[in-house]
Design a protein around this motif. Structure first.
Motif, PDB file in Angstrom:
ATOM      1  N   PHE A  32       0.836  -1.195   0.000  1.00 32.72           N
ATOM      2  CA  PHE A  32       0.000   0.000   0.000  1.00 32.72           C
ATOM      3  C   PHE A  32       0.871   1.245   0.000  1.00 32.72           C
ATOM      4  CE2 PHE A  32       0.895  -0.905   4.426  1.00 32.72           C
ATOM      5  CZ  PHE A  32       1.064   0.339   5.024  1.00 32.72           C
ATOM      6  N   LEU A  33       0.272   2.370  -0.358  1.00 33.24           N
ATOM      7  CA  LEU A  33       0.916   3.677  -0.309  1.00 33.24           C
ATOM      8  C   LEU A  33      -0.083   4.671   0.259  1.00 33.24           C
ATOM      9  CD1 LEU A  33       2.751   3.981  -3.763  1.00 33.24           C
ATOM     10  CD2 LEU A  33       3.823   3.818  -1.505  1.00 33.24           C
ATOM     11  N   ILE A  34       0.392   5.574   1.123  1.00 30.96           N
ATOM     12  CA  ILE A  34      -0.457   6.606   1.708  1.00 30.96           C
ATOM     13  C   ILE A  34       0.021   7.966   1.209  1.00 30.96           C
ATOM     14  CG2 ILE A  34      -1.200   7.730   3.843  1.00 30.96           C
ATOM     15  CD1 ILE A  34      -0.836   5.061   5.277  1.00 30.96           C
ATOM     16  N   PHE A  35      -0.891   8.794   0.725  1.00 28.64           N
ATOM     17  CA  PHE A  35      -0.573  10.144   0.266  1.00 28.64           C
ATOM     18  C   PHE A  35      -1.173  11.150   1.246  1.00 28.64           C
ATOM     19  CE2 PHE A  35      -1.155   7.483  -3.573  1.00 28.64           C
ATOM     20  CZ  PHE A  35       0.180   7.457  -3.996  1.00 28.64           C
ATOM     21  N   GLU A  36      -0.327  11.993   1.828  1.00 30.53           N
ATOM     22  CA  GLU A  36      -0.752  12.953   2.851  1.00 30.53           C
ATOM     23  C   GLU A  36      -0.383  14.377   2.427  1.00 30.53           C
ATOM     24  OE1 GLU A  36      -1.872  15.303   5.759  1.00 30.53           O
ATOM     25  OE2 GLU A  36      -2.513  13.197   5.659  1.00 30.53           O
ATOM     26  N   ARG A  37      -1.342  15.293   2.568  1.00 34.45           N
ATOM     27  CA  ARG A  37      -1.116  16.681   2.136  1.00 34.45           C
ATOM     28  C   ARG A  37      -0.102  17.408   3.002  1.00 34.45           C
ATOM     29  NH1 ARG A  37      -6.208  20.327   4.281  1.00 34.45           N
ATOM     30  NH2 ARG A  37      -6.222  19.561   6.412  1.00 34.45           N
ATOM     31  N   ASP A  38      -0.005  17.068   4.309  1.00 35.10           N
ATOM     32  CA  ASP A  38       0.926  17.744   5.204  1.00 35.10           C
ATOM     33  C   ASP A  38       2.363  17.342   4.902  1.00 35.10           C
ATOM     34  OD1 ASP A  38      -1.140  19.034   6.457  1.00 35.10           O
ATOM     35  OD2 ASP A  38      -1.191  17.683   8.182  1.00 35.10           O
ATOM     36  N   ALA A  39       3.287  18.153   5.415  1.00 35.64           N
ATOM     37  CA  ALA A  39       4.711  17.898   5.163  1.00 35.64           C
ATOM     38  C   ALA A  39       5.294  16.874   6.127  1.00 35.64           C
ATOM     39  CB  ALA A  39       5.504  19.203   5.254  1.00 35.64           C
ATOM     40  N   SER A  40       4.638  16.663   7.279  1.00 36.63           N
ATOM     41  CA  SER A  40       5.108  15.694   8.264  1.00 36.63           C
ATOM     42  C   SER A  40       3.985  15.422   9.248  1.00 36.63           C
ATOM     43  CB  SER A  40       6.342  16.215   9.018  1.00 36.63           C
ATOM     44  OG  SER A  40       5.973  17.253   9.896  1.00 36.63           O
ATOM     45  N   ILE A  41       4.197  14.451  10.123  1.00 40.15           N
ATOM     46  CA  ILE A  41       3.164  14.108  11.098  1.00 40.15           C
ATOM     47  C   ILE A  41       2.974  15.204  12.137  1.00 40.15           C
ATOM     48  CG2 ILE A  41       4.689  12.909  12.735  1.00 40.15           C
ATOM     49  CD1 ILE A  41       2.428  10.809  13.028  1.00 40.15           C
ATOM     50  N   SER A  42       3.967  16.055  12.316  1.00 37.02           N
ATOM     51  CA  SER A  42       3.878  17.129  13.305  1.00 37.02           C
ATOM     52  C   SER A  42       3.567  18.478  12.665  1.00 37.02           C
ATOM     53  CB  SER A  42       5.197  17.236  14.090  1.00 37.02           C
ATOM     54  OG  SER A  42       6.280  17.474  13.209  1.00 37.02           O
ATOM     55  N   PHE A  43       3.138  18.469  11.399  1.00 37.15           N
ATOM     56  CA  PHE A  43       2.919  19.721  10.669  1.00 37.15           C
ATOM     57  C   PHE A  43       1.801  20.547  11.285  1.00 37.15           C
ATOM     58  CE2 PHE A  43       1.267  22.258   7.090  1.00 37.15           C
ATOM     59  CZ  PHE A  43       2.434  22.884   6.689  1.00 37.15           C
ATOM     60  N   ARG A  44       0.732  19.880  11.745  1.00 38.46           N
ATOM     61  CA  ARG A  44      -0.408  20.579  12.339  1.00 38.46           C
ATOM     62  C   ARG A  44      -0.659  20.060  13.745  1.00 38.46           C
ATOM     63  NH1 ARG A  44      -5.343  19.311   9.135  1.00 38.46           N
ATOM     64  NH2 ARG A  44      -4.184  17.521   8.416  1.00 38.46           N
ATOM     65  N   GLY A  45      -1.422  20.845  14.525  1.00 43.35           N
ATOM     66  CA  GLY A  45      -1.847  20.378  15.834  1.00 43.35           C
ATOM     67  C   GLY A  45      -2.693  19.124  15.686  1.00 43.35           C
ATOM     68  N   GLN A  46      -2.637  18.254  16.669  1.00 42.63           N
ATOM     69  CA  GLN A  46      -3.299  16.959  16.565  1.00 42.63           C
ATOM     70  C   GLN A  46      -4.707  16.928  17.152  1.00 42.63           C
ATOM     71  OE1 GLN A  46      -1.726  14.279  14.800  1.00 42.63           O
ATOM     72  NE2 GLN A  46      -0.599  16.132  14.246  1.00 42.63           N
ATOM     73  N   GLY A  47      -5.169  18.088  17.647  1.00 38.35           N
ATOM     74  CA  GLY A  47      -6.544  18.131  18.122  1.00 38.35           C
ATOM     75  C   GLY A  47      -6.715  17.582  19.523  1.00 38.35           C
ATOM     76  N   TYR A  48      -7.944  17.310  19.868  1.00 42.23           N
ATOM     77  CA  TYR A  48      -8.295  16.990  21.244  1.00 42.23           C
ATOM     78  C   TYR A  48      -8.130  15.505  21.564  1.00 42.23           C
ATOM     79  CZ  TYR A  48     -12.551  15.979  18.621  1.00 42.23           C
ATOM     80  OH  TYR A  48     -13.437  15.534  17.685  1.00 42.23           O
ATOM     81  N   ARG A  49      -8.341  15.195  22.824  1.00 38.23           N
ATOM     82  CA  ARG A  49      -8.235  13.818  23.290  1.00 38.23           C
ATOM     83  C   ARG A  49      -9.471  13.037  22.862  1.00 38.23           C
ATOM     84  NH1 ARG A  49      -4.722  11.671  26.711  1.00 38.23           N
ATOM     85  NH2 ARG A  49      -5.245   9.763  27.823  1.00 38.23           N
ATOM     86  N   LEU A  50      -9.278  11.796  22.475  1.00 40.45           N
ATOM     87  CA  LEU A  50     -10.363  10.981  21.963  1.00 40.45           C
ATOM     88  C   LEU A  50     -10.795   9.949  22.994  1.00 40.45           C
ATOM     89  CD1 LEU A  50      -8.889  10.349  18.419  1.00 40.45           C
ATOM     90  CD2 LEU A  50     -10.669  11.987  19.021  1.00 40.45           C
TER      91      LEU A  50
END
Length: 413
Positions: A32-50
């Motif tokens: 498989f291959l995953i395509f992500e718009r962000d530059a890295s996993i830490s590019f944006r805030g990760q939001g609230y607790r789930l």
């Protein structure tokens, strides 16, 4: 194990649903291959607790297996204490019954008519009598493990094209991916894959409600103590305000540990300048502080001591309340998570439904040894049942708690 010459499963987006699907394919040896718009996993805030439900945990466990799930479980927080408690944000006093709990029988949608409806506390409890939660960032990191070489960053997917024997993704610059056996759209509420696949039938509505996420040192939560808490302010001139937090045990004396909270309100109660819900940091923090300026000291510290850099606005959206619509099935393309069923935060249902998608689709692909005609149809048939119920429940609770009302004529995002 699948043959190495097999065409990969293409996945758009690297959120929790996509990454958990990746884990399922990784364990099965399916490329498989995953395509992500962000530059890295830490590019944006990760939001609230789930918050994780019993069904959400079961889905994750079925994908990760015993060893992988143990690592995940050890990372989760388990909250017991007083269970779920709603308090008056102005007086600090406990409320007898928060809005949405057995109100007009509207919480019965998940249970059979002859069953006793569940209390909020029962809904929040998932295993061992505890409410189980994990930050979105921690969950994403765990699901990313082993998938790193298969994620292509800075790749925003704008559509797809079918080939004679497969499918390709189309990127913003007009370039295309390698040919894949199948495409899974998991890039959230703005999914181009979802719109193209469904011919516009999949819609995400703007409820008009807004929220703010924030964090504060765990010591700021001592006035509450362990438990899942909802703070309600019925006195704000622009409409009802609420905040929810999960105070975990054993960390309230450590100022280096931060707990999160989520604030929301009726449409019009929380306003971002120019309705820019992407605002983060100090501007968002200042608005949260102003909104809670007259709250009781027991809860006001959560906002007075907040880490300003972590504050962020968010727009509360929801898919069609009637449920996941039907569209003409495409054997090589389907959608998961928020791309197919966006939900309000009411009830904490969205993420749990998303991981159920990943587990179901991953199971079907694993059993088939990779892509096989009929997989997307089988997945969508089962997904529509539980996801439609989840969207209806989420919207019904939000209608009660936040006063949101949407229909087919409401504005979409």
């Amino acid at each position: 194990m699948a043959a190495s010459t097999q065409k990969p499963i293409l996945i758009s987006g690297a959120g929790i649903a996509s990454l958990l699907l990746g884990q399922s394919l990784l364990r099965a040896g399916i490329p498989f291959l995953i395509f992500e718009r962000d530059a890295s996993i830490s590019f944006r805030g990760q939001g609230y607790r789930l918050r994780l439900s019993e069904q959400g945990l079961d889905a994750i466990e079925s994908v990760l297996g015993p060893e992988g799930f143990q690592k995940f479980w050890d990372t989760c927080g388990k909250t017991g204490g007083s269970g779920f408690t709603a308090i008056n944000a102005i007086t600090g006093e406990k409320l007898a019954r928060p809005p949405g709990q057995h109100e007009a029988g509207k919480e019965k949608s998940e249970e059979a008519a002859d069953e006793k409806p569940k209390t909020v506390a029962e809904r929040l409890t998932s295993r061992d009598g505890k409410a189980v939660g994990i930050s979105r960032g921690d969950m994403r990191k765990i699901f990313m493990s082993g998938c790193e070489p298969l994620v292509q960053w800075s790749h925003r997917v704008t559509g797809y094209e079918l080939t004679e024997n497969g499918v390709r993704t189309i990127f913003t610059d007009g370039s295309k991916s390698i040919e894949g056996a199948m495409l899974v759209g998991g890039e959230g509420i703005y999914s181009k894959i979802a719109r193209q696949l469904s011919g516009g039938k999949l819609k995400v509505y703007d409820t008009g409600a807004r929220g703010i996420h924030g964090q504060a040192p765990s010591t700021a939560f001592k006035g509450l103590g362990e438990g899942v808490w909802q703070m309600l302010d019925e006195t704000h001139p622009n409409g009802r305000l609420f905040a929810i937090t999960n105070v975990r045990p054993g960390e309230m004396d450590d100022p280096n540990v931060e707990f999160g909270w989520t604030m929301g309100g009726q449409p019009g109660a929380i306003k971002a300048p120019n309705d820019d819900y992407s605002i983060i940091g100090k501007p968002a923090a200042e608005i949260a502080k102003a909104l809670t300026a007259n709250w009781h000291p027991r809860v006001k510290s959560l906002f007075e001591q907040m880490v300003e850099s972590e504050a962020a606005f968010w727009k509360i959206t929801c898919s069609t309340p009637a449920g996941v619509p039907e569209w003409q099935n495409e054997p090589r393309v389907t959608v998961i998570g928020d791309a197919v069923h966006s939900m309000t935060p009411a009830g904490g249902i969205g993420a749990n439904t998303a991981v159920r998608d990943s587990a179901l689709l991953g199971k079907l692909l694993t059993e088939a040894g990779g892509y096989k005609e009929g997989i997307t149809a089988a997945y969508e048939k089962d997904m529509r049942v539980y996801a439609s119920e989840a969207v209806r429940t989420s919207y019904g609770l939000a209608h009660i708690q936040m006063g949101v009302t949407i229909d087919e004529n409401s504005a979409t995002v």
